[in-house]
Design a protein around this motif. Structure first.
Motif, PDB file in Angstrom:
ATOM      1  N   LEU A  13       0.500  -1.130  -0.294  1.00 42.49           N
ATOM      2  CA  LEU A  13      -0.535   0.025  -0.008  1.00 42.49           C
ATOM      3  C   LEU A  13       1.311   1.155  -0.051  1.00 42.49           C
ATOM      4  O   LEU A  13       1.480   1.546   1.166  1.00 42.49           O
ATOM      5  CB  LEU A  13      -0.737  -0.007   1.143  1.00 42.49           C
ATOM      6  N   GLU A  80       2.163  -1.502   4.439  1.00 40.83           N
ATOM      7  CA  GLU A  80       1.561  -0.260   4.727  1.00 40.83           C
ATOM      8  C   GLU A  80       2.849   0.956   4.990  1.00 40.83           C
ATOM      9  O   GLU A  80       3.838   1.206   5.671  1.00 40.83           O
ATOM     10  CB  GLU A  80       0.146  -0.365   5.912  1.00 40.83           C
ATOM     11  N   ALA A  88      -4.470   4.849   5.814  1.00 37.95           N
ATOM     12  CA  ALA A  88      -4.000   3.683   6.417  1.00 37.95           C
ATOM     13  C   ALA A  88      -4.331   2.690   7.861  1.00 37.95           C
ATOM     14  O   ALA A  88      -4.486   1.405   7.483  1.00 37.95           O
ATOM     15  CB  ALA A  88      -2.319   4.675   7.115  1.00 37.95           C
ATOM     16  N   ILE A  92      -5.509  -1.459   7.424  1.00 40.24           N
ATOM     17  CA  ILE A  92      -4.066  -1.967   8.493  1.00 40.24           C
ATOM     18  C   ILE A  92      -5.110  -2.823   9.230  1.00 40.24           C
ATOM     19  O   ILE A  92      -5.230  -4.337   9.360  1.00 40.24           O
ATOM     20  CB  ILE A  92      -3.473  -1.106   9.644  1.00 40.24           C
ATOM     21  N   VAL A 102       0.457  -7.856   8.764  1.00 41.57           N
ATOM     22  CA  VAL A 102       0.859  -6.043   8.546  1.00 41.57           C
ATOM     23  C   VAL A 102       2.099  -5.493   8.824  1.00 41.57           C
ATOM     24  O   VAL A 102       2.712  -6.052  10.146  1.00 41.57           O
ATOM     25  CB  VAL A 102      -0.577  -5.503   8.905  1.00 41.57           C
ATOM     26  N   THR A 104       4.553  -2.391   8.843  1.00 44.59           N
ATOM     27  CA  THR A 104       4.715  -0.458   8.859  1.00 44.59           C
ATOM     28  C   THR A 104       5.228   0.374   9.040  1.00 44.59           C
ATOM     29  O   THR A 104       6.156  -0.542  10.350  1.00 44.59           O
ATOM     30  CB  THR A 104       2.598  -0.335   9.381  1.00 44.59           C
TER      31      THR A 104
END
Lengths: 443, 443
Positions: A13, A80, A88, A92, A102, A104
């Motif tokens: 993303l 992310e 965001a 998530i 995930v 990030t």
């Protein structure tokens, strides 16, 4: 973008600076990453707002999509890199609810909603990793979460914002005023055009909340952090601090009360003795100092920002989380991914040599020595003749009786350096080679 | 010592300095460790040669056994702290073949049989962890194995032997000869009565092999490491190096050839520029410098030896490995083990203050200021009067028109410090408080 049973699919993303690098690594180095994971890995898609926007690396068109939710819904692991609160946060959350891993680096989101998102992850058995959110490439969160998991951390104290460290360092070393140092930082890309989040300490405060949460196994948000930026630090302060042996740094500090009834989290300009390990952290570098009951004092140092360092942290989280999906133990992957990398003899190393010799004190000695080095393809970085020395047992006021030569060579192959020393030993003008030591400099 | 379904049972092999500390932690801090793991943990037994031998901590008699094999055969997780090749090697192998997790700090064994033991672990799906084998409490192996798993490490270079670093540091700072520094190190317990393994570089070479194996994802043994100790380093070498801006350190270096056709592993005394981050690693401390393609330069610093630091590394491996057995994700444990640790106001912090004031230049000013601090329970660490200053717009040769006072307080509560500054602002003799900054020193 169908999901196969064995391949781990990844949805990215955001494709800014870091996102482009991550996409590139996943495409161009797919084999390496797959071997590190122990299972095939495939970049299934990259969600962006504008597929036509120019990027650091041209992402293959078939990977680009504007439908982030659809991408999140079909992959095993979501990276992310959009940043900010929304979309965001909801993306998530959506991924975690599905049980997807995930990864990030979104510190602002973690510092405000970290506890909530971790709870969502725990509920669905999903994994949420965020090493890139603090200290760029520096492995700091995983060491705190895992390596120190059997110890009691009492204090974490770090230089976690490169912009402010650069500005304070400039003020300290060049005598520049705050405003000029900020302008310089903006020119060099270390500070954004709106530098508020950095210079007011908000970025460091978010990181203090994340560090405190992991160090003390208790949830803290950015609202729990006392925050004072560096806009009030004058050149006069820096000079006065310096005169007393201090340097001023913006520190993020999370400290447990000695009676363990609570913790204070704070970000403020701080005087540190110049001898403190954090005091010598210069420019845009970051460092985090950790104190634990058994481990004692630890420090972690490295590049705190930038596309490449941040992508290293993202990829580290990605690979180690993906490993867990398919490989039962880390041992298995460490060994089974063993590449063919034979151990080589030290003759294959490239080093610098320091050579200390007693030589005859007469004309032409240096030329003769230099010739030997040149003939062996070894060039000289520096040469010193620290004055006349005497041979043991002889009388000191016979100056022509011997001299000393110390040479530091440039980088050369160990083989050439070895041959050089052998040849020097054979020279008539060289009485004795006292020392041959290797030199390491930052390359 | 029956194994219940939910409790993770631990068998400890060896009860020396580190072993006693680990046993004590597992018994006295069982609740904390269980909450960190996310499941109950129980020390099932401690295998020793002599149950009657005196120990740093008295292990409950019912835990002691002389039958190490029987213990290994009935626990979920084995902590090996016997050291040396045998029986440690066959006990670790036995545990791994059963699928039990093994945590060890046995660097000599790993450097000779690491690849073989890892293969056994991989085959049975067991986990083998050995963070304590390099750098004591410094988290270095896990960061290399996991945090940097998506990057390419090109070089690892470390001060990984505290004994030799102490000796070289003594020679550098006190001008002592090698032999005297060694004797001093032995007296302080930094060097063993037979110091061969340390001073000849064998200990560092074992660590170089472990670091190289993990950094380059390829198996290296101690036999692949070029090894030169520090017995040949003279005081003259140290002085000559120092005169040229270098310091001599015993480094363990693992470096990949630039064309990735192989790697050279070497241990030798090395000249480092005094500005290099490793150059300032003093005494018995350890530090490891890592260079990776994307992460750039990283450094990890801390206590490299000693019972407490080593037990921290052992417990970190134990907790994080045990977590994996029962908790599917690290997120879950990080959150669910959240303790009650409320965030406190900065008023609860204890800090030192730096206060810079313009004051009236007349007698009794210092006394008046000191009285305010004393009344607020704040004591003064240092006070400076850096000379007369002028108030803006006034003429410089009116010396009685103002003076400056800079104070660094001792540690006090933020509340008291705050009250002190408020009261100082109210004094007639204080014209203006220019700066109030916090100070952190090593406590």
């Amino acid at each position: 973008m169908a999901r196969s049973e064995d391949t781990i699919t990844i949805g990215l993303l955001g494709a800014g600076n870091v996102g482009s690098l991550v996409a590139r690594t996943l495409v161009e180095e797919r084999d390496l990453i797959s071997s590190r994971v122990g299972a095939p890995v495939r970049l299934a898609g990259v969600a962006v707002r504008d597929p036509e926007a120019p990027r650091d690396w041209k992402i293959p068109g078939e990977l680009l999509t504007t439908d982030a939710e659809a991408l999140v819904d079909q992959v095993d692991l979501v990276v992310e890199l959009i940043g900010g609160d929304e979309p965001a946060g909801q993306l998530i959350e959506r991924a975690l609810r599905r049980g997807a891993t995930v990864v990030t680096g979104n510190k602002a989101l973690l510092a405000s909603r970290g506890a909530e998102l971790s709870a969502v992850a725990a509920e669905s058995g999903a994994e949420l990793r965020f090493e890139a959110s603090v200290g760029g490439a520096i492995p700091i969160l995983r060491p705190i979460q895992e390596s120190l998991s059997g110890d009691r951390i009492t204090k974490v104290m770090g230089i976690v914002n490169g912009t402010t460290n650069y500005i304070l360092d400039q003020m300290d070393t060049t005598g520049a005023a705050f405003a000029d140092s900020l302008t310089e930082a903006q020119k060099l890309g270390y500070a954004e055009s709106d530098p508020t989040a950095d210079i007011e300490g908000h970025d460091a405060a978010a990181k203090a909340a994340i560090l405190g949460t992991l160090a003390f196994h208790a949830p803290f948000s950015i609202d729990d952090v006392y925050c004072q930026g560096i806009t009030g630090v004058s050149q006069e302060d820096i000079e006065a601090a310096s005169a007393s042996g201090y340097v001023i740094k913006l520190l993020a500090i999370a400290e447990k009360e000695s009676d363990s009834t609570g913790a204070v989290l704070r970000v403020h300009p701080t005087l540190l003795p110049r001898t403190h390990p954090l005091a010598s952290v210069r420019g845009a570098f970051n460092a985090v100092f950790v104190v634990a009951e058994n481990a004692g004092e630890l420090m972690f140092y490295g590049q705190g920002a930038g596309g490449q360092p941040t992508s290293s942290a993202i990829m580290g989280d990605l690979v180690s989380a993906a490993r867990r999906m398919h490989a039962p133990t880390p041992t298995a992957t460490t060994v089974s991914s063993a590449t063919e990398l034979p151990p080589l003899s030290i003759e294959r190393a490239s080093t610098q040599y320091y050579i200390d010799m007693d030589v005859a004190d007469r004309e032409g000695v240096i030329a003769e020595i230099a010739q030997v080095l040149a003939a062996n393809h070894v060039s000289i970085e520096s040469m010193r003749q620290p004055g006349v020395v005497t041979v043991e047992g002889e009388i000191e006021d016979e100056p022509d009786n011997g001299a000393k030569v110390q040479i530091v060579t440039h980088l050369a192959s160990e083989r050439d350096l070895h041959a050089t020393v052998e040849e020097l030993r054979g020279l008539d003008v060289v009485k004795v080679v006292n020392s041959v030591l290797r030199v390491e400099v930052e390359k």
